[in-house]
Design a protein around this motif. Structure first.
Motif, PDB file in Angstrom:
ATOM      1  N   ALA A   1       2.815 -25.172  -9.094  1.00  0.00           N
ATOM      2  CA  ALA A   1       2.413 -23.774  -9.732  1.00  0.00           C
ATOM      3  C   ALA A   1       2.544 -22.628  -9.035  1.00  0.00           C
ATOM      4  CB  ALA A   1       0.713 -23.854 -10.024  1.00  0.00           C
ATOM      5  N   ILE A   2       3.610 -21.770  -9.411  1.00  0.00           N
ATOM      6  CA  ILE A   2       4.198 -20.787  -8.832  1.00  0.00           C
ATOM      7  C   ILE A   2       3.779 -19.541  -9.392  1.00  0.00           C
ATOM      8  CG2 ILE A   2       6.300 -19.982  -7.750  1.00  0.00           C
ATOM      9  CD1 ILE A   2       7.327 -22.533  -7.878  1.00  0.00           C
ATOM     10  N   ALA A   3       3.406 -18.394  -8.821  1.00  0.00           N
ATOM     11  CA  ALA A   3       3.188 -17.155  -9.253  1.00  0.00           C
ATOM     12  C   ALA A   3       4.529 -16.524  -9.909  1.00  0.00           C
ATOM     13  CB  ALA A   3       2.360 -16.222  -8.214  1.00  0.00           C
ATOM     14  N   CYS A   4       4.662 -15.797 -10.964  1.00  0.00           N
ATOM     15  CA  CYS A   4       5.834 -15.087 -11.559  1.00  0.00           C
ATOM     16  C   CYS A   4       5.455 -13.582 -11.408  1.00  0.00           C
ATOM     17  CB  CYS A   4       5.888 -15.341 -13.070  1.00  0.00           C
ATOM     18  SG  CYS A   4       6.316 -17.223 -13.377  1.00  0.00           S
ATOM     19  N   THR A   5       4.177 -13.188 -11.229  1.00  0.00           N
ATOM     20  CA  THR A   5       3.887 -11.816 -11.275  1.00  0.00           C
ATOM     21  C   THR A   5       2.863 -11.909 -10.148  1.00  0.00           C
ATOM     22  OG1 THR A   5       2.059 -11.949 -12.925  1.00  0.00           O
ATOM     23  CG2 THR A   5       4.399 -11.545 -13.598  1.00  0.00           C
ATOM     24  N   PRO A   6       2.307 -10.709  -9.727  1.00  0.00           N
ATOM     25  CA  PRO A   6       1.014 -10.459  -8.895  1.00  0.00           C
ATOM     26  C   PRO A   6       0.064 -11.323  -9.687  1.00  0.00           C
ATOM     27  CG  PRO A   6       2.141  -8.539  -9.043  1.00  0.00           C
ATOM     28  CD  PRO A   6       2.857  -9.262 -10.154  1.00  0.00           C
TER      29      PRO A   6
END
Length: 219
Positions: free
Chosen positions: A87-92
């Motif tokens: 699970a990786i952040a795409c945006t803040p």
């Protein structure tokens, strides 16, 4: 409140459990959790977009789906099982980290919470199904249009839509980078999307819906 996992609880109950829930803030590219890591908590997204990613048999990243405000991530932890994807952040991103043991305690005397968890699990399955059937099949143009429609669901505030990189689009749609670049350029010329900066765009929804209506899924 309507997006919160514990929306069914009263204020007194919320106050008792609040100190056990951690707020987590991530910058784009930061990992929330890794595939095969021990699942000890679930996460509810407050703001931002998170991608669920897994390596293919060839070692290439495949983006399984996106999650946004109100979505619950890491449900495998409730079984308990390791996390199934990165699970990786795409945006803040802002999420709430909810320990599995807390949910175990609450579901014993809060039947409404168990029902809500089941609904959210079904929603996650439906989202994964949609990605498989709508975003990795059919013509390249159809896949790109469906992706833009999906991205519009994550627009917040000023209605700007987060735009993945061409590589990320390829990983979502099972297309080459060259094909995704060509599709994006064509849709810009048609006025379907208007880039605002490197990672944001505005969508002309009437044009997008008309293009989808004109594009058979299987062509």
């Amino acid at each position: 409140r309507q997006f919160a996992l514990f929306a069914a609880l009263d204020e007194a109950a919320l106050q008792r459990l609040h100190y056990r829930i951690a707020d987590v803030t991530l910058e784009p590219g930061q990992s929330l959790y890794a595939a095969q890591a021990a699942g000890t908590a679930v996460f509810t997204v407050r703001t931002g977009v998170v991608r669920l990613e897994r390596l293919s048999d060839q070692g290439e990243p495949r983006i399984l789906r996106l999650a946004g405000r109100g979505d619950l991530l890491g449900l495998e932890a409730l079984l308990p099982q390791p996390y199934a994807a990165d699970a990786i952040a795409c945006t803040p991103v802002q999420v709430c980290r909810i320990p599995r043991v807390l949910i175990d305690e609450l579901t014993q005397d809060q039947p409404g919470l168990s029902r809500d968890l089941m609904k959210r699990w079904q929603r996650a399955l439906d989202d994964a199904d949609e990605w498989l059937t709508e975003l990795t099949r059919g013509s390249a143009r159809h896949r790109m249009l469906r992706l833009l429609l999906k991205l519009s669901e994550f627009a917040e505030g000023d209605a700007l839509v987060w735009m993945p990189t061409r590589q990320e689009m390829g990983a979502m749609l099972d297309l080459t980078v060259e094909t995704t670049s060509r599709m994006v350029s064509a849709l810009r010329r048609e006025g379907v999307l208007e880039p605002v900066d490197a990672r944001h765009a505005r969508l002309a929804m009437p044009s997008l819906l008309a293009a989808l209506n004109d594009e058979p899924a299987g062509r």
